[in-house]
Write an enzyme that holds these catalytic residues in place. Sequence first.
Site, mmCIF file in Angstrom:
data_model
loop_
_atom_site.group_PDB
_atom_site.id
_atom_site.type_symbol
_atom_site.label_atom_id
_atom_site.label_comp_id
_atom_site.label_asym_id
_atom_site.label_seq_id
_atom_site.Cartn_x
_atom_site.Cartn_y
_atom_site.Cartn_z
ATOM 1 N N SER A 275 -4.039 2.030 -1.728
ATOM 2 C CA SER A 275 -4.599 2.455 -3.005
ATOM 3 C C SER A 275 -4.292 3.925 -3.299
ATOM 4 C CB SER A 275 -6.103 2.167 -2.976
ATOM 5 O OG SER A 275 -6.568 1.947 -4.254
ATOM 6 N N LYS A 279 -0.685 5.952 -2.716
ATOM 7 C CA LYS A 279 0.033 6.969 -3.516
ATOM 8 C C LYS A 279 0.313 8.168 -2.614
ATOM 9 C CE LYS A 279 -3.307 6.066 -7.340
ATOM 10 N NZ LYS A 279 -3.034 4.748 -7.825
ATOM 11 N N TRP A 366 -4.555 -4.570 -11.898
ATOM 12 C CA TRP A 366 -4.761 -3.164 -12.275
ATOM 13 C C TRP A 366 -3.646 -2.294 -11.686
ATOM 14 C CZ3 TRP A 366 -6.991 0.010 -15.491
ATOM 15 C CH2 TRP A 366 -7.439 1.280 -15.129
ATOM 16 N N HIS A 416 -7.719 -6.403 -4.050
ATOM 17 C CA HIS A 416 -7.319 -5.033 -3.716
ATOM 18 C C HIS A 416 -8.026 -4.592 -2.439
ATOM 19 C CE1 HIS A 416 -6.026 -0.980 -4.786
ATOM 20 N NE2 HIS A 416 -7.251 -0.537 -4.589
#
Length: 437
Positions: A275, A279, A366, A416
């Site tokens: 998540s 990044k 998302w 997720h």
Amino acid sequence: MKTSLVTTPFATSPQRCIAWFVFAVLLLCAAASGQRTDVNYDEAKVGKYTLPDPLVLQNGERVRDAAAWNKHRRPEILKLFESNVYGRSPGRSKGITFEQFDLDKRALDGKAIRKQVTVYFTGKKKDGPKMDILLYLPAAARKPVPVFLVPSFSGNYRIHSDPGIKLGEEWPRDKKMKVPGDESKRGTNTYFQVEKVLAGGYGLAVIYYCDIEPDFVGGIQFGVRPLFYQPGQTAPAADEWGAIGAWAWGLSRALDYLETDKDVDARRVVLMGHSRLGKTALWAGAQDARFAVVIANGSGEGGAALSRRTYGETVKHLNTNFPHWFCGNYKQFSDHVDELPVDQHMLLALIAPRPVYLGCAEQDQWADPRGEFLSAVAAGPVYRLLGKQGLDTDQMPPQHQPIMHTIGFHYRAGKHEVTTYDWDQFLLFAEKHLGDR
Ligand code: GCU
């Protein structure tokens, strides 16, 4: 004059009243299911976009060989990400100290060696921000082992019920202040599968990302970024690092420690993040070529997903909801994503020729799994130029059919999070690229 509800349009038209009611119910349902209403989830509405070519220099010249990539285009792209997306980070600062405060050679019923080390970012003074590294190594290892380095959303003590893990302090996002670790939460973070990683012959190093900088607007004052202010500076400049840059920098400092540990093969460190920490892992891996393999799970917008695809989260959402993550200049692109001089396939390309793997999930729209896949496809030409294998397809694979070339990708059922399935693929991918050395 007496006004009454009867004069409003609601009451004058029963159909309209019903329409509003249905709309309100839909909004409530969307909110309850965690879905947002200002988000596109319709592939037909993504629109057309043109990606910047990773193999064309800003002056228009084509990059034809590895030498031109390494000498010209790679530094150019890195700089563009620094100036426009994550901000410029400092290098390793002198004076950081490592202090091992724990060693258990018979941890986890004899399966592991456990070490814990504090990284003092202000060196011997010890009064500034500091980060604890929790390291498990397979007890049976007879030589230095490869290690997964994984940043955690929670204090290290939550990743396993092992009572020897220090009960470190935490920074709940809602409280915006440091609180003592909570003994009842020991071992509750299911994203970590310590025994599985150890059984695969790998060590596992964990850090708590808020040790580097707590994750909320204003958290900066408690983290490492102010340590680098120039005299009189009170905030980072528009092209200086955001929180993601700080977390990535902290991961490189954890790697500095691993390089000093003779039980670790620091040339084989796999960086894995999920998540926002996915990044972070990509940005850390892009900047620091010592990371041998980079894995980003559900990294989404600002991670592996293409920014120019209007699907799921957008740059505008990021800048609005998490203004502290990226550099100040990134805000300019909220409504002009097409003007970004980079897109996220170029972040993956910065990791080339090292292996990079993306994990995506069906219920995580998302994060735009297709946008992550297309990003990996578009990084392919750089890998090929460097003699490596990209995904070699432009068809998104069905669920549970991972691709494990130098660029790897999987799409799984579920939501997720980090699951056993994910770990199985990460270990296979690492083994494929780092095993038998
Ligand atoms: C939010 C955010 C994402 C991020 C995620 C996370 O959903 O919008 O960009 O990846 O949080 O880090 O959990």
